[in-house]
Every structure is written in C-alpha cells, then in structure tokens.
Design a protein around this motif. Structure first.
Motif, PDB file in Angstrom:
ATOM      1  N   ALA A   1       5.006  -4.761   5.829  1.00 47.69           N
ATOM      2  CA  ALA A   1       6.019  -4.174   4.944  1.00 47.69           C
ATOM      3  C   ALA A   1       6.968  -3.307   5.761  1.00 47.69           C
ATOM      4  N   PRO A   2       8.256  -3.335   5.446  1.00 49.09           N
ATOM      5  CA  PRO A   2       9.173  -2.413   6.118  1.00 49.09           C
ATOM      6  C   PRO A   2       8.896  -0.990   5.648  1.00 49.09           C
ATOM      7  N   TYR A   3       9.096  -0.029   6.507  1.00 44.58           N
ATOM      8  CA  TYR A   3       8.877   1.371   6.146  1.00 44.58           C
ATOM      9  C   TYR A   3       9.981   1.832   5.194  1.00 44.58           C
ATOM     10  N   VAL A   4       9.587   2.490   4.129  1.00 44.11           N
ATOM     11  CA  VAL A   4      10.533   3.046   3.165  1.00 44.11           C
ATOM     12  C   VAL A   4      10.317   4.553   3.140  1.00 44.11           C
ATOM     13  N   SER A   5      11.322   5.313   3.503  1.00 40.67           N
ATOM     14  CA  SER A   5      11.148   6.762   3.614  1.00 40.67           C
ATOM     15  C   SER A   5      11.169   7.468   2.277  1.00 40.67           C
ATOM     16  N   ASP A   6      11.816   6.900   1.256  1.00 39.92           N
ATOM     17  CA  ASP A   6      11.895   7.561  -0.049  1.00 39.92           C
ATOM     18  C   ASP A   6      11.716   6.543  -1.160  1.00 39.92           C
ATOM     19  N   TRP A   7      10.506   6.491  -1.737  1.00 38.73           N
ATOM     20  CA  TRP A   7      10.203   5.521  -2.784  1.00 38.73           C
ATOM     21  C   TRP A   7      10.839   5.890  -4.117  1.00 38.73           C
ATOM     22  N   SER A   8      11.358   7.081  -4.246  1.00 35.27           N
ATOM     23  CA  SER A   8      11.950   7.462  -5.518  1.00 35.27           C
ATOM     24  C   SER A   8      13.261   6.723  -5.795  1.00 35.27           C
TER      25      SER A   8
ATOM     26  N   ASP B   1       0.818  -1.221   0.000  1.00 35.42           N
ATOM     27  CA  ASP B   1       0.000   0.000   0.000  1.00 35.42           C
ATOM     28  C   ASP B   1       0.845   1.261   0.000  1.00 35.42           C
ATOM     29  N   GLN B   2       1.920   1.279   0.783  1.00 39.29           N
ATOM     30  CA  GLN B   2       2.748   2.482   0.859  1.00 39.29           C
ATOM     31  C   GLN B   2       3.322   2.821  -0.510  1.00 39.29           C
ATOM     32  N   ALA B   3       3.750   1.818  -1.266  1.00 41.91           N
ATOM     33  CA  ALA B   3       4.286   2.071  -2.606  1.00 41.91           C
ATOM     34  C   ALA B   3       3.194   2.581  -3.532  1.00 41.91           C
ATOM     35  N   SER B   4       2.000   1.998  -3.441  1.00 44.19           N
ATOM     36  CA  SER B   4       0.883   2.441  -4.276  1.00 44.19           C
ATOM     37  C   SER B   4       0.534   3.899  -3.998  1.00 44.19           C
ATOM     38  N   MET B   5       0.509   4.266  -2.725  1.00 50.49           N
ATOM     39  CA  MET B   5       0.192   5.651  -2.365  1.00 50.49           C
ATOM     40  C   MET B   5       1.275   6.609  -2.845  1.00 50.49           C
ATOM     41  N   ALA B   6       2.541   6.202  -2.735  1.00 49.71           N
ATOM     42  CA  ALA B   6       3.634   7.055  -3.205  1.00 49.71           C
ATOM     43  C   ALA B   6       3.576   7.234  -4.718  1.00 49.71           C
ATOM     44  N   LEU B   7       3.283   6.163  -5.447  1.00 44.89           N
ATOM     45  CA  LEU B   7       3.165   6.256  -6.900  1.00 44.89           C
ATOM     46  C   LEU B   7       1.959   7.111  -7.299  1.00 44.89           C
ATOM     47  N   LEU B   8       0.852   6.978  -6.588  1.00 41.56           N
ATOM     48  CA  LEU B   8      -0.320   7.815  -6.848  1.00 41.56           C
ATOM     49  C   LEU B   8       0.031   9.291  -6.673  1.00 41.56           C
ATOM     50  N   GLN B   9       0.708   9.610  -5.598  1.00 32.76           N
ATOM     51  CA  GLN B   9       1.113  10.991  -5.352  1.00 32.76           C
ATOM     52  C   GLN B   9       2.017  11.504  -6.472  1.00 32.76           C
TER      53      GLN B   9
END
Length: 69
Positions: A60-67, A21-29
């Motif tokens: 999922a482990p927390y990822v602070s910067d998906w870029s 979910d965190q990756a999906s939200m980051a990509l959406l943003q």
C-alpha cells in the motif's frame, strides 16, 4: 464489533483484502481511541494485521492523513 461494512472505509479495495492495515489502524484510532483516556471506558482490542499474514505484495502507498480519504 467493527468490520468492513461498519467502520466507514471509503477508499479503494486493496490487494487480497478490501481495507489496508494502515487505514484500519487510523479508523480504530479515530473511532475508538481518540477520546481522552480518562473520559472513555477501557478498551480491549484484538487487531490482527493482514499485511503481515500474507505475501507482502502489493504494498500500500503511505498515506499521511487518512482524514482526507
């Protein structure tokens, strides 16, 4: 419409679903919402989160910067 094949997620598969979910939200943003609101068309987004609809394992482990992924 965005799905696993079109949003550009390059990370590993996770749990019961391929994309956390965190990756999906980051990509959406990054792909739909990052542009200044006054410069983009309004968006209607339906975003069902997967982690809240299934057992909470694995986490999922927390990822602070998906870029950088």
């Amino acid at each position: 419409m965005a799905d696993a094949g079109t949003i550009g997620y390059a990370g590993p598969a996770f749990g019961h679903w391929r994309i956390p979910d965190q990756a999906s939200m980051a990509l959406l943003q990054a792909q739909e919402l990052a542009e200044q609101p006054e410069r983009r068309a309004p968006r209607l987004i339906v975003f069902p989160t997967l982690a809240s609809h299934a057992p909470f394992r694995p986490l999922a482990p927390y990822v602070s910067d998906w870029s950088v992924c």
